[in-house]
Design an enzyme around this catalytic site. Structure first.
Site: not given
Lengths: 464, 60
Positions: A74, A150, A174
């Site tokens: 990420k 996310s 997330s």
């Protein structure tokens, strides 16, 4: 290809790490345009790491358990030499990271090869990865739909088969939300288990980091190399290394399962509860336990998130609010204004709620709960019908994950092998949360492995 | 919290914090303050004793 098989072939000298890396880089270049999972491909770094693995093997030394395994992170993880974007436009002005984050260093030490950084909601504040700056991340099972967030890029990259392992973060869901929507495995470990040093923070009280994989053995391999004490994370608890790979074959004999009731048995579409029932049946879970005050716990996490997030970004909110993603900006602005009383009360309620929930683990080892209230929704869709009311999708995607991360319990999000059994629209994937007492990741992996062997849990294949 | 109350609160907090809110962002901030107020009413719906401390604990 699975990480374990790649590492084994490379360690045995049947394949070279550089060849595996070139294949992965070519695949990402050829196919990621469909998914928009990657925001940066670190080709030079990947080649250098792969060549180092090959040289280590040539010198007769141990290249590590993830030798030559391509992975990606990420884009809130520090990667040396690259600005850590955390999904923002604002951080494009930031200095490049001086060194890798702690977990990236752990992956590198295990021989893994970093292929790039992945799309996410801005500053991790969202559940859809409809990022205004980078474009929406698309679900490999249906590219017209969201990947969840996310850590959307982290889940999409694995589901699409671009890399077998990724890393992400989970403050309110997330890791678990995109795992569910993309049909893969994701681990949110106990709060304080894995170091967060060298990652862009969001809500210090609630931030967790963890791995994703398409296969449970790979998830265990990644989790085992990520463990380790780091004095640079003030919230990390000093725990012994507790590898879970040896526990995968232990079976579920003696483990007690219960279905989470109350808050977790409403507020979702039928498919979310059908997925829970399908897994509960195979696990032999006949009990239902109400999780007391779950909605209050969720509310506490909601407020703490708004306030800490707003506080963190105050300087930019004051001077360049227009540069934030419209999807996060107004929440950060409002969060920066919340009364101190609400936040202190939320933190006190959080302690009270934790004490109530921990009592449940005297009666069960694993709670089974939905991971998301529904399967992936179309990109751009703002609202959805829930219990006869039209509600916004973005905050409601976390309705089942947020009460759990609020008190830091470890959760393994597992994908239902055949989502049609749960009646999801067009057979879209859906996952379920397996929840344990603090520090009991071991029972989660034991249970998930048994469910995988029983055929009820596995990543559903992506139909081209 | 009514819309009017949220707007008045936003104006007061923005001034106190030296946090300008662009006219285009005001409706979204007001909506989020009202959502936060609904969450706060859930949190405040449970009585706690004075001995119940906040979850984070500082260790020197």
């Amino acid at each position: 290809m699975k990480a374990a098989a790649i590492a084994q072939a490379i360690r045995r000298g049947q394949r070279r790490a550089i060849d595996v890396t070139e294949e992965a880089l070519a695949d990402i270049a050829a196919r990621d345009g469909r998914f928009n999972a990657f925001t940066e491909v670190t080709a030079a770094r990947a080649r250098a790491e792969a060549l180092a693995v090959d040289q280590t093997i040539a010198a007769g030394r141990d290249p590590g358990p993830l030798a030559g395994v391509p992975y990606a992170v990420k884009n809130l993880f520090d990667l040396e030499g690259i600005a850590t974007l955390a999904g923002s436009k604002i951080e494009r002005d930031a200095k490049p990271a001086a060194r890798d984050g702690f977990l990236v260093r752990k992956m590198a030490a295990a021989g893994a090869v970093c292929t790039g950084a992945l799309n996410m909601d801005e500053y991790a504040y969202g559940f859809t990865t409809e990022n205004a700056h980078e474009g929406a991340c698309r679900n490999p099972h249906d590219v017209t739909r969201i990947a969840g967030g996310s850590s959307g890029g982290s889940a999409a990259a694995v589901a699409a088969g671009l890399v077998p392992i990724t890393l992400g973060s989970d403050t309110n869901g997330s890791i678990r939300v995109p795992s569910s929507l993309c049909g893969i495995f994701g681990l949110k470990p106990t709060y304080g288990r894995l170091s967060r040093a060298g990652s862009y923070p969001f809500v210090a009280s609630l931030d967790h980091l963890g791995p994703f994989a398409g296969d449970l053995t790979d998830l265990a391999l990644a989790y085992d190399v990520l463990q380790g004490f780091d004095p640079e994370d003030p919230a990390q608890t000093r725990q012994p290394l507790e590898p879970v790979t040896p526990r995968l074959s232990a079976g579920i004999e003696g483990l007690r399962f219960a279905v989470a009731d109350g808050h977790f048995a409403r507020n979702g579409h039928a498919e979310a509860f059908a997925a829970v029932e399908a897994i509960a049946r195979v696990a032999g879970a006949t009990r239902r336990l109400v999780v007391p005050d779950a909605a209050r716990g969720r509310a506490a996490a909601f407020l703490i998130t708004m306030a800490e997030g707003g506080n963190l970004h105050m300087a930019d909110l004051r001077t360049r609010a227009q540069d934030f993603d419209p999807g996060t900006r107004d929440r950060f602005l409002a969060g920066a204004m919340l009364p101190a009383h609400w936040i202190t009360q939320a933190q006190r309620l959080r302690a009270d709620y934790r004490a109530s929930v921990l009592k449940l683990f005297a009666e069960t080892d694993i709670l089974i709960a939905p991971a998301t209230p529904f399967a992936a929704t179309p990109i751009g869709q703002a609202n959805i019908e829930l219990e006869g009311e039209l509600v916004p999708i973005r905050p409601n995607l976390g309705i089942f994950t947020q009460p759990i991360s609020c008190i830091g319990l470890p959760v393994l999000a597992v994908p239902l092998a055949d989502p049609t059994v749960a009646g999801t629209p067009n057979g879209l994937p859906i996952g379920v949360q397996l929840i344990a007492a603090p520090w009991r990741e071991d029972v989660l992996f034991r249970a998930a492995a048994a469910l995988e062997r029983a055929g009820v849990v596995s990543a559903p294949p992506v139909r081209a | 919290m009514t819309e009017e109350q949220a707007e008045a609160f936003m104006n007061a907090a923005a001034a106190a914090l030296d946090l300008p809110v662009d006219p285009a962002h005001r409706p979204g901030v007001i909506a989020n303050l009202r959502l936060a107020a609904r969450m706060a009413s859930l949190v405040e719906g449970k009585a706690l004793t004075v001995h119940q401390e906040p979850a984070p604990v500082f260790r020197p």
